[in-house]
Design a protein around this motif. Structure first.
Motif, PDB file in Angstrom:
ATOM      1  N   ALA A 241      40.023  36.755  35.817  1.00  0.00           N
ATOM      2  CA  ALA A 241      39.933  37.346  37.154  1.00  0.00           C
ATOM      3  C   ALA A 241      38.591  38.051  37.332  1.00  0.00           C
ATOM      4  CB  ALA A 241      41.092  38.306  37.385  1.00  0.00           C
ATOM      5  N   ALA A 242      38.155  38.768  36.306  1.00  0.00           N
ATOM      6  CA  ALA A 242      36.869  39.470  36.392  1.00  0.00           C
ATOM      7  C   ALA A 242      35.725  38.479  36.581  1.00  0.00           C
ATOM      8  CB  ALA A 242      36.648  40.306  35.135  1.00  0.00           C
TER       9      ALA A 242
ATOM     10  N   GLU B  62      43.995  28.658  37.879  1.00  0.00           N
ATOM     11  CA  GLU B  62      43.660  27.407  38.542  1.00  0.00           C
ATOM     12  C   GLU B  62      44.650  26.351  38.070  1.00  0.00           C
ATOM     13  OE1 GLU B  62      39.261  26.623  39.156  1.00  0.00           O
ATOM     14  OE2 GLU B  62      39.227  27.935  37.391  1.00  0.00           O
ATOM     15  N   SER B  63      45.188  25.591  39.023  1.00  0.00           N
ATOM     16  CA  SER B  63      46.143  24.534  38.694  1.00  0.00           C
ATOM     17  C   SER B  63      45.964  23.405  39.704  1.00  0.00           C
ATOM     18  CB  SER B  63      47.573  25.070  38.736  1.00  0.00           C
ATOM     19  OG  SER B  63      47.932  25.399  40.070  1.00  0.00           O
ATOM     20  N   LEU B  64      46.759  22.372  39.563  1.00  0.00           N
ATOM     21  CA  LEU B  64      46.696  21.264  40.509  1.00  0.00           C
ATOM     22  C   LEU B  64      47.020  21.716  41.927  1.00  0.00           C
ATOM     23  CD1 LEU B  64      48.355  18.419  38.434  1.00  0.00           C
ATOM     24  CD2 LEU B  64      45.943  18.709  38.963  1.00  0.00           C
TER      25      LEU B  64
ATOM     26  N   ARG C 236      46.658  36.081  40.854  1.00  0.00           N
ATOM     27  CA  ARG C 236      48.095  36.286  40.666  1.00  0.00           C
ATOM     28  C   ARG C 236      48.333  37.687  40.125  1.00  0.00           C
ATOM     29  NH1 ARG C 236      51.073  32.326  43.104  1.00  0.00           N
ATOM     30  NH2 ARG C 236      50.119  30.342  42.689  1.00  0.00           N
ATOM     31  N   VAL C 237      49.393  38.306  40.591  1.00  0.00           N
ATOM     32  CA  VAL C 237      49.759  39.642  40.141  1.00  0.00           C
ATOM     33  C   VAL C 237      51.070  39.550  39.375  1.00  0.00           C
ATOM     34  CG1 VAL C 237      50.311  41.998  40.849  1.00  0.00           C
ATOM     35  CG2 VAL C 237      48.638  40.662  42.156  1.00  0.00           C
ATOM     36  N   GLU C 238      51.038  39.961  38.108  1.00  0.00           N
ATOM     37  CA  GLU C 238      52.261  40.095  37.313  1.00  0.00           C
ATOM     38  C   GLU C 238      52.696  41.545  37.458  1.00  0.00           C
ATOM     39  OE1 GLU C 238      51.892  38.682  33.259  1.00  0.00           O
ATOM     40  OE2 GLU C 238      50.464  37.145  33.928  1.00  0.00           O
TER      41      GLU C 238
END
Length: 109
Positions: free
Chosen positions: A11-12, A83-85, A91-93
Motif C-alpha cells: 500500500a505504501a 491486485e487481482s484479475l 483493502r482494509v482488514e
C-alpha cells in the motif's frame, strides 16, 4: 488509548507512486463516511498534511493519517493494496467490522 493502524509495504508503494504522479506529499488519508451497502464506507484521499488531532502511522516513508472519529471505527486495521484479475484496490482488514460487502469498500459495526 492509541489504536494502531498498519499500512502495508504494498500500500505504501502504491501511495508513493500516486503521490509522485500528482506531485503531492505521500500522505494517505483514510476516513469513514456513512453509506455503502453495509452502513459505513471507507474513503481514501491524498492529503497535503496531517491535522493536529490525526492519528499518524508511517511505512516506508509514506504516512497514513486518520481523524479521531474515523479511528474509533477503524482502529487496529491493516490497510493493504491488492491486485487481482478483478482489479486493483486498497483493502482494509478491519477487526471492528461485524459485517462487510463483497467489494470490501463498506462495512457494518
Amino acid at each position: 488509548m492509541a489504536q494502531t493502524l498498519t499500512l502495508t509495504s504494498a500500500a505504501a508503494k502504491r501511495v508513493a507512486l500516486i503521490a509522485q504522479k500528482q506531485t503531492k506529499p505521500a500522505i494517505l488519508r483514510l476516513s469513514v463516511e456513512g453509506g455503502g451497502c453495509s452502513g459505513f464506507q471507507y474513503k481514501f484521499d491524498l492529503a497535503d498534511g496531517a491535522d493536529s488531532d490525526d492519528s499518524i502511522s508511517e511505512t516506508d516513508g509514506v504516512k497514513l493519517v486518520v481523524d479521531p472519529i474515523s479511528l474509533d471505527l477503524v482502529g487496529g486495521s491493516i490497510i493493504d493494496f491488492v491486485e487481482s484479475l478483478g482489479g486493483a484496490a486498497f483493502r482494509v482488514e478491519n477487526p471492528n467490522a461485524a459485517a462487510g460487502c463483497g467489494c470490501g469498500s463498506s462495512f457494518g459495526i
